[in-house]
Scaffold this active site. Structure first.
Site, PDB file in Angstrom:
ATOM      1  CG  ASP A 261      78.956  75.124  14.770  1.00  0.00           C
ATOM      2  OD1 ASP A 261      78.390  74.295  15.471  1.00  0.00           O
ATOM      3  OD2 ASP A 261      78.352  75.919  14.029  1.00  0.00           O
TER       4      ASP A 261
ATOM      5  CD1 TRP B 267      75.338  82.879  16.509  1.00  0.00           C
ATOM      6  CD2 TRP B 267      73.928  81.966  15.035  1.00  0.00           C
ATOM      7  NE1 TRP B 267      74.117  82.762  17.129  1.00  0.00           N
ATOM      8  CE2 TRP B 267      73.233  82.212  16.249  1.00  0.00           C
ATOM      9  CE3 TRP B 267      73.215  81.394  13.969  1.00  0.00           C
ATOM     10  CZ2 TRP B 267      71.881  81.890  16.414  1.00  0.00           C
ATOM     11  CZ3 TRP B 267      71.876  81.076  14.125  1.00  0.00           C
ATOM     12  CH2 TRP B 267      71.216  81.325  15.339  1.00  0.00           C
TER      13      TRP B 267
ATOM     14  CD  GLU C 206      72.617  74.333  11.347  1.00  0.00           C
ATOM     15  OE1 GLU C 206      72.114  75.250  12.019  1.00  0.00           O
ATOM     16  OE2 GLU C 206      73.004  73.264  11.860  1.00  0.00           O
TER      17      GLU C 206
HETATM   18  N1  DQQ Z   1      75.856  76.605  14.860  1.00  0.00           N
HETATM   19  C1  DQQ Z   1      76.020  78.022  14.716  1.00  0.00           C
HETATM   20  C2  DQQ Z   1      75.369  78.361  13.420  1.00  0.00           C
HETATM   21  C3  DQQ Z   1      75.424  77.089  12.667  1.00  0.00           C
HETATM   22  C4  DQQ Z   1      75.178  76.061  13.716  1.00  0.00           C
HETATM   23  C5  DQQ Z   1      75.402  78.727  15.905  1.00  0.00           C
HETATM   24  C6  DQQ Z   1      75.648  74.691  13.336  1.00  0.00           C
HETATM   25  O1  DQQ Z   1      76.060  79.407  12.753  1.00  0.00           O
HETATM   26  O2  DQQ Z   1      74.470  77.022  11.641  1.00  0.00           O
HETATM   27  O3  DQQ Z   1      76.096  78.398  17.081  1.00  0.00           O
HETATM   28  O4  DQQ Z   1      75.876  73.877  14.456  1.00  0.00           O
END
Ligand code: DQQ
Length: 538
Positions: free
Chosen positions: A66, A125, A246
């Site tokens: 992300d 995250w 998300e």
């Molecule tokens: N990737 C992150 C999360 C999110 C997800 C973890 C979305 O915080 O929900 O690497 O791709």
């Protein structure tokens, strides 16, 4: 009646796209066995690394997912991202960081956020930045604690006078928001805080993605000081049957203007956009609606649908996206992660996985019913050796090579003119799923008006090719970058991004063709193609 359909192409791809079928695989699958495997391909040259992109953002090696906390600070653009510093699969998640003056060329900086407190010891995250009225950027992000609960943390610059924001300090009060027995938050589904905004009452608001059973939730928190946060009884918005939300993104867009709006602005002449990333399908969808500031509730407009059948930023690979307001150029900019389509074994071999789409400007369409996106203007500085064609008839069943373009790394704009509109195929009202329509009506299935468009990343004999094409039922720009084709159709109203891994059309052996596989002639009103230089990225 003449229809002008235009396409822009960064060796990107089809408003209908015809190179196999999109694979949508889980992005965060945990590959325990691969966590111990050293990536092998990272020292290889570009010649041995034909899929490494020339101007799409990617770190030098390993896994990226992300986009996080994009922002502009003291004239410098910052881009953070989810990063596994050790492997080419998801895991060991920390934040990566790069800075730029033009959103095209980037300088990598050291890891800014990594597990160091109990509130993020099992992972740092996704999260977002908010520029406070005092000008300082605060970042809220999700941490994974020792019990594997998801909690929200704050990090602030150590030295706010450093435009490169190289050092960050975590709040000793972390976590600032956490699941408890009282608040009934699902501790494994509570993540990805948005950019915060200020209400008329002087209190901050932020939303966090969540779910209860199959109901997606945008949990709302309020705060007077950005440190002490109280959960609102009511979510900002929720929708049954959509699963985990998300990376929510919530921002205003001006009505009848392409100018961006700061999330902090509470203007009357705006609509609101709520974008959600659906964990179940790995699609980013958005609704357009109204934000009632008194009740703190967002309501999508009639016809703006929640869930997988809603409007998408991109009908190809594009996930966990995030926007920011660029105060230097008064525009809103969208970043999105483009996952690989290759096998994890191939990713280990090439030593990296994941790229970011070219940042896109984004605004509300005149209709007020959808957003429009266009690659940032700055990317055009990489264009060299222009090739122009105009008024060229493409007879039904014909192919025309566009010569002298570095076809594996190019930017192409093409407009078609179609006159015999009456001969168009009738659109079956049941064809509501563009991906399905694409797989059933590929570039080789002849119609009357279309398929016509471009064959990109094509080998000499066209055994290998990716078709980006139109098919007219009773109307694109495109970017090609070695293993990515990003297409923008209808002036940016529909976008498709695809990963393509040619084996013949690589390293100078890629060709570009215009084609018409319909029975009726179409005219290339205008075609401009540029070879693209490499950007300075990692
Ligand atoms: N990737 C992150 C999360 C999110 C997800 C973890 C979305 O915080 O929900 O690497 O791709």
């Amino acid at each position: 009646m003449a229809i002008i359909s235009s396409l822009r192409h960064f060796l990107f791809l089809a408003l209908l796209l015809g190179y196999g079928v999109f694979e949508l695989e889980a992005s965060h699958r945990i590959y325990e066995d691969l966590q111990s495997l050293e990536p092998t391909g990272i020292t290889s040259t570009t010649r041995q690394q034909p899929y490494r992109t020339g101007y799409h953002f990617q770190p030098a090696k390993n896994w990226m997912n992300d986009p996080d906390a994009p922002m502009i600070y003291k004239g410098i653009y910052h881009f953070f991202y989810q990063y596994n510093p050790k492997r080419t699969v998801w895991g060991n998640i920390v934040w990566g960081h790069s800075a730029s003056t033009d959103l095209v060329n980037w300088i990598p900086h050291k890891i800014p956020i990594y597990p160091s407190q109990p509130s993020d010891i099992n992972g740092a995250w996704s999260g977002s930045a908010t520029i406070l009225p005092n000008g300082k950027p605060y970042i809220l992000y999700t941490g994974i604690n020792p019990r594997d609960d998801q909690v929200q943390n704050l990090v602030v610059p150590k030295n706010a006078s450093d435009p490169y924001l190289r050092d960050w300090v975590k709040s000793p009060k972390n976590p600032l928001m956490a699941p408890t027995a009282q608040n009934q938050i699902n501790s494994s589904s509570f993540r990805d805080p948005t950019t915060a905004w200020l209400g008329h009452d002087g209190r901050w608001r932020v939303i966090i993605g969540s779910k209860i059973h199959r109901e997606g939730l945008a949990i709302l928190y309020r705060s007077k000081d950005f440190v002490h946060w109280t959960k609102s009884q009511r979510p900002l918005h929720s929708a049954k049957g959509t699963g985990m939300w998300e990376c929510p993104d919530f921002f205003p867009v001006y009505i009848n203007s392409q100018i961006g709006v700061d999330t902090l602005v509470l203007d009357k002449n705006v609509k609101y956009v709520l974008k959600l990333s659906l964990d179940d399908t790995k699609h980013d969808y958005y609704t357009i609606g109204t934000y009632n500031q008194t009740k703190d509730v967002y309501t999508p407009d009639k016809g703006s649908v929640d869930g997988d059948s809603g409007l998408r930023y991109d009908y190809g690979k594009f996930y966990a996206s995030k926007t920011f307001f660029d105060s230097a150029k008064n525009r809103r900019i969208l970043w999105g992660w483009i996952n690989e389509s290759s096998s994890v074994e191939d990713d280990v071999k090439k030593g990296w996985s994941g790229v970011q789409a070219i940042p896109r400007s984004l605004w509300l369409d005149k209709s007020g019913k959808q957003l429009v996106q266009w690659p940032i203007k700055e990317i055009e500085k990489l264009r060299v050796n222009p090739i122009n064609l105009s008024n060229k008839e493409l007879k039904g069943g014909s192919v025309l090579e566009v010569p002298h373009v570095t076809a594996e790394q190019a930017d192409i704009e093409i407009s078609f003119e179609v006159s015999k509109f009456g001969k168009a195929e009738v659109l079956d009202p049941r064809w509501t799923n563009p991906q399905l329509l694409c797989s059933q009506k590929g570039a080789s299935v002849r119609g009357s008006l279309g398929p016509f468009g471009l064959l990109v990343l094509a080998s000499k004999g066209m055994q290998e090719r990716t078709a980006v094409f139109f098919r007219i039922f009773k109307g694109h720009n495109k970017y090609i970058d070695r293993s990515i084709v990003e297409s923008f159709g209808g002036g940016g109203k529909s976008c498709i991004t695809a990963r393509v891994y040619p084996t013949l059309a690589i390293n100078g052996a890629a060709h570009l063709y215009a084609f018409n596989n319909g029975t009726e002639s179409v005219k290339i009103a205008r075609l401009s193609a540029w070879s693209m230089k490499k950007a300075q990225i990692s």
